[in-house]
Scaffold this motif. Structure first.
Motif, short mmCIF file in Angstrom:
data_model
loop_
_atom_site.label_atom_id
_atom_site.label_comp_id
_atom_site.label_asym_id
_atom_site.label_seq_id
_atom_site.Cartn_x
_atom_site.Cartn_y
_atom_site.Cartn_z
N PRO A 23 0.83 -1.21 0.00
CA PRO A 23 0.00 0.00 0.00
C PRO A 23 0.85 1.25 0.00
CG PRO A 23 0.11 -0.93 2.20
CD PRO A 23 0.83 -1.90 1.29
N GLN A 24 0.27 2.30 -0.55
CA GLN A 24 0.93 3.60 -0.49
C GLN A 24 0.58 4.26 0.84
OE1 GLN A 24 -0.50 6.66 -3.20
NE2 GLN A 24 1.60 7.32 -3.59
N GLY A 25 1.59 4.68 1.55
CA GLY A 25 1.30 5.24 2.87
C GLY A 25 2.53 5.77 3.56
N PHE A 26 2.58 5.62 4.87
CA PHE A 26 3.64 6.22 5.67
C PHE A 26 4.01 5.27 6.80
CE2 PHE A 26 -0.46 7.32 7.38
CZ PHE A 26 -0.34 7.14 8.74
N GLN A 27 5.18 5.51 7.37
CA GLN A 27 5.65 4.73 8.50
C GLN A 27 5.45 5.54 9.78
OE1 GLN A 27 6.99 1.47 8.03
NE2 GLN A 27 6.00 1.91 6.08
N THR A 28 5.08 4.85 10.84
CA THR A 28 4.81 5.50 12.11
C THR A 28 6.00 5.28 13.06
OG1 THR A 28 2.44 5.12 11.86
CG2 THR A 28 3.25 5.66 14.07
N ILE A 29 6.49 6.36 13.63
CA ILE A 29 7.60 6.28 14.59
C ILE A 29 7.02 6.21 16.00
CG2 ILE A 29 9.61 7.46 15.52
CD1 ILE A 29 10.10 8.68 12.84
N MET A 30 7.38 5.15 16.71
CA MET A 30 6.91 4.98 18.09
C MET A 30 7.94 5.59 19.04
SD MET A 30 4.03 3.57 17.64
CE MET A 30 3.67 3.20 19.36
N PRO A 31 7.51 6.42 19.97
CA PRO A 31 8.46 7.01 20.92
C PRO A 31 9.01 5.94 21.86
CG PRO A 31 6.21 7.53 21.53
CD PRO A 31 6.13 6.87 20.20
N PRO A 32 10.29 6.01 22.19
CA PRO A 32 10.86 5.00 23.09
C PRO A 32 10.33 5.17 24.51
CG PRO A 32 12.45 6.74 22.65
CD PRO A 32 11.28 7.01 21.75
N ARG A 33 10.15 4.02 25.17
CA ARG A 33 9.70 4.05 26.55
C ARG A 33 10.84 4.39 27.51
NH1 ARG A 33 5.61 -1.21 27.09
NH2 ARG A 33 4.09 -0.50 25.50
N VAL A 34 12.03 3.95 27.11
CA VAL A 34 13.20 4.26 27.94
C VAL A 34 14.11 5.17 27.13
CG1 VAL A 34 15.18 3.30 29.17
CG2 VAL A 34 13.02 2.02 29.09
N ILE A 35 14.42 6.32 27.70
CA ILE A 35 15.26 7.27 26.98
C ILE A 35 16.69 6.74 26.97
CG2 ILE A 35 16.16 9.62 26.98
CD1 ILE A 35 13.60 10.51 28.35
N PRO A 36 17.27 6.55 25.77
CA PRO A 36 18.63 6.02 25.71
C PRO A 36 19.65 7.04 26.22
CG PRO A 36 17.89 6.65 23.53
CD PRO A 36 16.69 6.78 24.43
N THR A 37 20.67 6.55 26.84
CA THR A 37 21.74 7.42 27.35
C THR A 37 22.96 7.41 26.44
OG1 THR A 37 22.56 5.59 28.72
CG2 THR A 37 20.98 7.11 29.73
N GLU A 38 22.95 6.50 25.42
CA GLU A 38 24.07 6.44 24.49
C GLU A 38 23.57 6.71 23.08
OE1 GLU A 38 25.88 2.64 24.85
OE2 GLU A 38 26.53 2.94 26.93
N ILE A 39 24.45 7.22 22.25
CA ILE A 39 24.09 7.51 20.87
C ILE A 39 24.10 6.19 20.08
CG2 ILE A 39 24.74 8.73 18.76
CD1 ILE A 39 26.02 10.86 20.51
N PRO A 40 22.98 5.81 19.46
CA PRO A 40 22.96 4.56 18.71
C PRO A 40 23.80 4.66 17.45
CG PRO A 40 20.93 5.78 18.37
CD PRO A 40 21.70 6.53 19.42
N PRO A 41 24.24 3.53 16.92
CA PRO A 41 25.04 3.57 15.69
C PRO A 41 24.21 4.09 14.52
CG PRO A 41 24.45 1.31 16.23
CD PRO A 41 24.07 2.15 17.41
N VAL A 42 24.86 4.78 13.64
CA VAL A 42 24.18 5.38 12.48
C VAL A 42 24.41 4.49 11.26
CG1 VAL A 42 24.02 7.40 10.97
CG2 VAL A 42 24.50 7.70 13.42
N ASN A 43 23.31 4.13 10.58
CA ASN A 43 23.38 3.34 9.35
C ASN A 43 23.41 4.31 8.17
OD1 ASN A 43 23.25 1.51 7.30
ND2 ASN A 43 21.24 0.68 7.85
#
Length: 231
Positions: A80-100
């Protein structure tokens, strides 16, 4: 005219014994005829009943299986044509995640237009799931397949007489960038002698798989291989 009347014999009267014998003989004949007739009637009735019996028609034969070269390789339900939904994290990360760095960001996927869970390049009205294992067309992918193919081997007999032509092929390039040999199908050809060299050239191509949101997917490709004699 007769001058004298012809004398006829006088009619003899039957006796009682002869009448009785005659009656008995007639009764015997009638009895035998009735017996024979009743048996014949039963036999005829049996023959008629046997010949007029209705037999059930045999069941229809099962349909023949489809030829192996008619494999369905295009997905039945496009994404289908549409959009992706971003879910807010429940636990705020303290480290910067790796970038793809290979993952592309398309703001159209987050525009809120279309069906939730769809993709920006999906089909309007499509109901199928977004599955990278399905086979997509050129219009359904973010990055279409790219190919680098060698020149096809020209049949010597056709080159000698100056015959040119082309072969239209349809095939699938997998997520690993290879042509799936079982999917190759000749759609049209100007000369059957060109078919095998065209397929060999396609199999020798260097391909880059199609991608949707950075993930490699299978893509259906229509390609025309031309045979020309350079002047």
């Amino acid at each position: 005219m007769f001058d004298y009347l012809i004398e006829s014999k006088p009619r003899r009267e039957r006796s009682i014994g002869q009448t009785a014998v005659s009656a008995v003989v007639h009764l015997i004949v009638i009895f035998v005829a009735v017996k024979l007739t009743s048996g014949a009637a039963a036999t005829v009735k049996k023959i008629i009943e046997t010949r007029t019996a209705f037999l059930a028609p045999p069941p229809p034969p099962p349909p023949p299986p489809p030829p192996p070269d008619q494999k369905v390789i295009v997905q039945a339900n496009p994404p289908p044509q549409g959009f992706q939904t971003i879910m807010p994290p429940r636990v705020i990360p303290t480290e910067i995640p790796p970038v793809n760095l290979n993952e592309k960001f398309d703001p159209k996927n987050f525009s809120g237009k279309g069906v939730e869970g769809g993709i920006a390049t999906g089909v309007v009205g499509g109901t199928g799931p977004v599955n990278t294992q399905e086979t997509f067309t050129n219009d359904q992918v973010d990055d279409p397949v790219t190919q680098s193919c060698p020149q096809p081997k020209y049949p010597a007999a056709l080159r000698t007489v100056g015959v040119t032509g082309s072969v239209s092929l349809r095939y699938v390039i997998g997520s690993d960038g290879r042509v799936e040999r079982s999917s190759v199908k000749v759609m049209s050809s100007t000369n059957k002698a060109f078919d095998e060299p065209a397929i060999e050239a396609i199999m020798a191509c260097t391909n880059k798989a199609a991608k949707i949101r950075g993930s490699a997917v299978r893509q259906l490709v229509d390609q025309v291989v031309r045979f020309t004699i350079a002047g």
